[in-house]
Design a protein around this motif. Structure first.
Motif: not given
Length: 133
Positions: A53-56, A95-97, A122-123
């Protein structure tokens, strides 16, 4: 026996460090089977691990498994929604986008959870659409 285990857990000897990493790394001994099922009830994906699987995709699978496990534990008998569904997360998305944070929040909402978040400023824009739901 317990004294020996405690000694190995606190040891800095190479052989004990390797043993400790192997014992405490759940990837070494926990397995799972996850099925992606579409609205028609057909299995569209089968996951025995996050390999390939990809990171996402990996991140989404982790959040989905967490939400599913919590719902399973909190749902009584044959009810479809947990009777108590408040989940408290302390800086879970620090730390998540933004994309990952939204995806995770969507998964928790889809599973019927009420989220109580302690999050960095920031979120705030990212989670604003979920406030008051």
């Amino acid at each position: 026996m317990l004294a020996r285990v405690m000694h190995r857990l606190g040891s800095n000897e190479h052989v004990d460090l390797v043993w400790r990493r192997r014992c405490l790394d759940t990837r070494e001994y926990v397995t799972f089977l996850a099925k992606d099922i579409d609205r028609a009830g057909r299995v569209v994906n089968l996951h025995e691990s996050s390999a390939g699987l990809s990171g996402g995709q990996r991140q989404k699978l982790v959040v989905f498994c967490l939400a599913a496990a919590l719902r399973y534990q909190l749902t009584v008998d044959e009810e479809s929604v947990p009777s108590y569904a408040t989940i408290i997360l302390d800086e879970a998305f620090d730390k998540a986008d933004r994309r990952y944070t939204r995806m995770a929040m969507d998964v928790f909402v889809e599973f019927g959870f009420h989220m109580l978040l302690a999050t960095p400023q920031k979120l705030l824009q990212t989670i604003e659409p979920y406030v008051g739901r």
